[in-house]
Design a protein around this motif. Structure first.
Motif, PDB file in Angstrom:
ATOM      1  N   ILE A 205      30.288  46.049  53.290  1.00  0.00           N
ATOM      2  CA  ILE A 205      29.057  45.504  54.165  1.00  0.00           C
ATOM      3  C   ILE A 205      28.792  44.009  53.883  1.00  0.00           C
ATOM      4  O   ILE A 205      28.355  43.423  54.652  1.00  0.00           O
ATOM      5  CB  ILE A 205      27.712  46.449  53.850  1.00  0.00           C
ATOM      6  N   TYR A 206      28.623  43.682  52.528  1.00  0.00           N
ATOM      7  CA  TYR A 206      28.414  42.513  52.278  1.00  0.00           C
ATOM      8  C   TYR A 206      29.503  41.378  52.013  1.00  0.00           C
ATOM      9  O   TYR A 206      29.394  40.402  51.666  1.00  0.00           O
ATOM     10  CB  TYR A 206      27.816  42.420  50.825  1.00  0.00           C
ATOM     11  N   HIS A 207      30.421  41.902  52.379  1.00  0.00           N
ATOM     12  CA  HIS A 207      32.073  41.283  52.155  1.00  0.00           C
ATOM     13  C   HIS A 207      32.039  40.375  50.882  1.00  0.00           C
ATOM     14  O   HIS A 207      32.531  39.522  50.672  1.00  0.00           O
ATOM     15  CB  HIS A 207      31.798  40.087  53.373  1.00  0.00           C
ATOM     16  N   ALA A 208      31.871  41.449  49.900  1.00  0.00           N
ATOM     17  CA  ALA A 208      31.800  41.165  48.331  1.00  0.00           C
ATOM     18  C   ALA A 208      33.136  41.791  47.868  1.00  0.00           C
ATOM     19  O   ALA A 208      33.626  42.801  48.365  1.00  0.00           O
ATOM     20  CB  ALA A 208      30.748  41.262  47.800  1.00  0.00           C
ATOM     21  N   ASP A 209      33.420  41.336  46.636  1.00  0.00           N
ATOM     22  CA  ASP A 209      34.661  41.816  45.965  1.00  0.00           C
ATOM     23  C   ASP A 209      33.963  42.566  44.685  1.00  0.00           C
ATOM     24  O   ASP A 209      33.322  41.826  43.987  1.00  0.00           O
ATOM     25  CB  ASP A 209      35.671  40.675  45.441  1.00  0.00           C
ATOM     26  N   ILE A 210      33.985  43.789  44.655  1.00  0.00           N
ATOM     27  CA  ILE A 210      33.469  44.611  43.513  1.00  0.00           C
ATOM     28  C   ILE A 210      34.752  45.410  42.885  1.00  0.00           C
ATOM     29  O   ILE A 210      35.245  46.095  43.423  1.00  0.00           O
ATOM     30  CB  ILE A 210      32.360  45.532  44.024  1.00  0.00           C
ATOM     31  N   ARG A 211      34.600  45.224  41.727  1.00  0.00           N
ATOM     32  CA  ARG A 211      35.596  45.955  40.818  1.00  0.00           C
ATOM     33  C   ARG A 211      35.038  46.703  39.748  1.00  0.00           C
ATOM     34  O   ARG A 211      34.403  46.298  38.760  1.00  0.00           O
ATOM     35  CB  ARG A 211      36.699  44.842  40.257  1.00  0.00           C
ATOM     36  N   LEU A 212      35.487  47.968  39.576  1.00  0.00           N
ATOM     37  CA  LEU A 212      35.063  48.745  38.328  1.00  0.00           C
ATOM     38  C   LEU A 212      36.210  48.987  37.299  1.00  0.00           C
ATOM     39  O   LEU A 212      37.486  49.006  37.517  1.00  0.00           O
ATOM     40  CB  LEU A 212      34.700  50.149  39.083  1.00  0.00           C
ATOM     41  N   ARG A 213      35.730  48.987  36.145  1.00  0.00           N
ATOM     42  CA  ARG A 213      36.644  49.383  35.085  1.00  0.00           C
ATOM     43  C   ARG A 213      36.163  50.460  34.049  1.00  0.00           C
ATOM     44  O   ARG A 213      34.861  50.331  33.624  1.00  0.00           O
ATOM     45  CB  ARG A 213      37.158  48.143  34.320  1.00  0.00           C
TER      46      ARG A 213
END
Length: 389
Positions: free
Chosen positions: A268-276
């Motif tokens: 939706i926000y055109h963001a890069d979200i990464r989880l660890r």
């Protein structure tokens, strides 16, 4: 047995006082390891230590049927009376004292198990990684039963009472980062504001639905974004999430729901979200047979009316990795009442020391009951146990 334990009281208090005065934090328990190893050797136990991590294993007896007794070793790092230092505010000094007390008791009464008794003094419980290290070392590969112990706060169990199992929940720490697009605050349409992205994640977390009969929660516990200038759309953020669930199955659902939310918000926000993923602790799954032996031991020491139902707690314990990673291993953890106040992890935590003597007898009886049951059943020589070698 009780008279012998009380006769050992002075020696036990010396051990406790030493451990309490010399706390060591997770993965630094080297002096504690040496002290415990010396105590075990003194009592005639075979010992094993490791070059790459603290911790010690003690054994007596032989045979394929193996019963284990585990204690954690590490202290917390916290502020005590205005000074930051290692501090035993979770009772691990008491746990070590009790397991060493069992070792000394068996030597005093000349008890020789009809199988192998293995004592595990494990590092880094507070990090949630010590049990995994011991599992990597193979210390649980050939064990049939494993018992643990943990002091309980007065709000859960009072002095003179005990529970045959502690139903800890699963816990998971997940960290993440968000990459957006920086822009002048007067032209927000040209940027991707990572604070807005983080806010959207928080809002969506409440839409993860699991079985309402199973206690569970997921919440953001840390968020950092932006710099000194307030007229810039920030393009980078770091955050952390704390997940809790009373069962491992619901924990999996929380993680799955979080992953779906992150994918949706990122799109939706055109963001890069990464989880660890950070430290994860498994939920308790005590085995009915192990729990039954512990119930009998509590009843024999404190009386049947002082044996409480299993304690449900939202806290975590890496002890439960043993049965999670080794499903054939039958485990339970004794919840010992000792009027512990104000609470676990409080820098001024204190408890009624005399209750450790009851804890030693309960653990000793649970171990002996386990060995005796299977000796009578003739299962120690069965193909199931012989196959281990």
């Amino acid at each position: 047995m009780r008279k012998i334990i009380y006769a050992m009281k002075g020696e036990l208090w010396e051990i406790f006082d030493y451990l309490h005065r010399h706390p060591e934090v997770s993965w630094e328990e080297w002096k504690t390891t040496r002290f415990i190893e010396q105590q075990l050797i003194q009592e005639g136990y075979r010992t094993q230590t490791f070059s790459d991590c603290p911790g010690v294993i003690g054994e007596i007896g032989s045979g394929t049927f193996t019963v284990g007794l585990r204690s954690d070793m590490d202290a917390l790092w916290q502020e005590v009376d205005g000074v930051w230092r290692a501090n035993h505010a979770c009772g691990h000094d008491a746990h070590m004292t009790m397991v060493l007390g069992v070792a000394k008791l068996f030597n005093r009464i000349g008890y020789q198990p009809p199988g192998t008794l293995r004592l595990l003094f494990q590092p880094a419980e507070e990090k949630g990684t010590g049990a995994l290290k011991f599992l990597e070392k193979g210390v649980a590969d050939d064990m049939d039963f494993l018992y643990g112990v943990h002091l309980r706060p007065i709000q859960e169990v009072k002095s003179g009472y005990a529970a045959p199992a502690i139903l800890h929940g699963a816990a998971q720490c997940i960290e993440g980062e968000i990459k957006g697009v920086a822009a002048h605050a007067a032209r927000p349409h040209l940027g991707v504001n990572v604070i807005e992205v983080g806010s959207a994640i928080v809002q969506e977390l409440g839409k993860i639905h699991v079985d309402p009969q199973v206690p569970a929660s997921i919440k953001m516990t840390r968020f950092r974004a932006g710099g000194k200038n307030v007229n810039i759309i920030p393009d980078y953020a770091e955050f952390a999430l704390d997940l809790r669930a009373q069962t491992n199955e619901v924990m999996e659902q929380l993680v799955e729901g979080l992953n779906d939310i992150v994918k949706g918000v990122a799109a939706i926000y055109h963001a890069d979200i990464r989880l660890r993923s950070g430290v994860r602790v498994a939920a308790a799954k005590p085995h009915p047979q192990a729990r039954s032996f512990m119930e009998r031991a509590i009843a024999a020491v404190l009386g049947r009316e002082k044996c409480l139902p299993p304690i449900v707690t939202s806290g975590g314990e890496d002890f439960h990795f043993y049965s999670w990673m080794k499903p054939q291993l039958k485990t339970t953890m004794l919840g010992l009442g000792c009027d512990l106040t104000p609470g676990l992890h409080h820098p001024q935590m204190t408890f009624r020391r005399e209750d450790l003597l009851s804890g030693i007898e309960i653990l000793a009886r649970a171990v002996m009951e386990t060995f005796e049951h299977f000796a009578l059943q003739g299962e120690m020589g069965s193909a199931r146990f012989a196959a281990k070698n």
